[in-house]
Design an enzyme around this catalytic site. Sequence first.
Site, mmCIF file in Angstrom:
data_model
loop_
_atom_site.group_PDB
_atom_site.id
_atom_site.type_symbol
_atom_site.label_atom_id
_atom_site.label_comp_id
_atom_site.label_asym_id
_atom_site.label_seq_id
_atom_site.Cartn_x
_atom_site.Cartn_y
_atom_site.Cartn_z
ATOM 1 N N MET A 34 0.789 -1.228 0.000
ATOM 2 C CA MET A 34 0.000 0.000 0.000
ATOM 3 C C MET A 34 0.818 1.273 0.000
ATOM 4 S SD MET A 34 -3.087 -0.848 -0.235
ATOM 5 C CE MET A 34 -3.799 0.743 0.131
ATOM 6 N N ASP A 86 -3.170 -11.030 5.447
ATOM 7 C CA ASP A 86 -1.859 -10.956 4.795
ATOM 8 C C ASP A 86 -0.753 -11.226 5.814
ATOM 9 O OD1 ASP A 86 -0.189 -10.682 2.589
ATOM 10 O OD2 ASP A 86 0.024 -8.516 2.824
#
Length: 375
Positions: A34, A145
């Site tokens: 991200m 994740d």
Amino acid sequence: MREALGAERPAEGAPAPKTFGRFRNLREAGRGAMGTVYQAQDPFLDRRIALKVLDPSLLATEDGRDRFFQEGRLAASLRHPLIVAVHEAGIEENQPYLVMDYIEGESLASILERERLSPHKAAAWTKEIAEALAYAHAQGVIHRDVKPGNVRIDKTEHAILMDFGLAREVKGEAGLTRSGMAVGTPAYMAPEQVEGRSLDGRADVYGAGAARYEMLTGAPPFLEPTIMATLRAVLDREPVPPRRIRPKIPEDLETICLQALEKDANHRYPTPQALASDLDAFLSGEPIRAKRPGLIARGLPAILRNPLRAGIIAGAICGCTALAFLDPLLGGAAWAALVLGFAASLAIWSRREARRRAREAAGLLERLTQKEEEE
């Protein structure tokens, strides 16, 4: 090869800026899915912080911004000593950012790149990861994740879970999250993640198991040269038992690891707390709850995973059942033949599986040896 597995890559590109808004003395600490994380100084609070800035390439999409702020909102709701705390989220010069605790230490991925952990240290760190996940799940959040790159080992040798960039709330959806797409890092994704199916906390149990496998063996459960090959292996193949790679690993640790990596979520530990409890039992020298599956439990799912085999077996069962109605004696003989045939299939599968695992273990050992020699 590790790039295909979603491993952390070294920072590339332009040098880090010196300032960002009020934050000073920026120094790049790492990059994730991200954005970029910097170590920085907050002059208002006079302390070092970790500053996460969204990757500019994602700014054009509303989904990228939403996911970034979702990470901040979800992570800020979690207050646990084994989870990185998020204190602030905002936008500076059209770039969203998060302010987090700066954890002195290094990522578990970096540690695994240079050294092989002892089984007991691997057990202790996996237990802490599982405890952090258990807390997050109790707050209605799953991580999705879990991997060594998202775990930081602090100066006191504790494992701290971070990066909730793919996390989802599960409250209000009967304990499930519906993604509609595969999300995560290929080498650490549960089969249901690969298929884009509904997820619950057992996907995090698999991720913790995959990270633990790497801590024990030096590599993820499936080490393939491409992303697609890795995803296919996650769906279709069983991991090489860790003791095939490191024979001195305690048998109970191998059992715990393989139960966390079961392809069927119903056969895994039901919660991260159950995984943590078994690891605590091992570390305390007490019996663990996990049991090794027998030949039928291991072989039947593998045989039925092949659509052709499954169709043949289903057809044979239907045929034997119909024959039993027409002629009980002949039907009984047919059923006996079917059982014998199935037993022979299991025996053949078992031998082939043993040879396949031996080849994979040898190949994995060779790659790990080459990697150590290169380093």
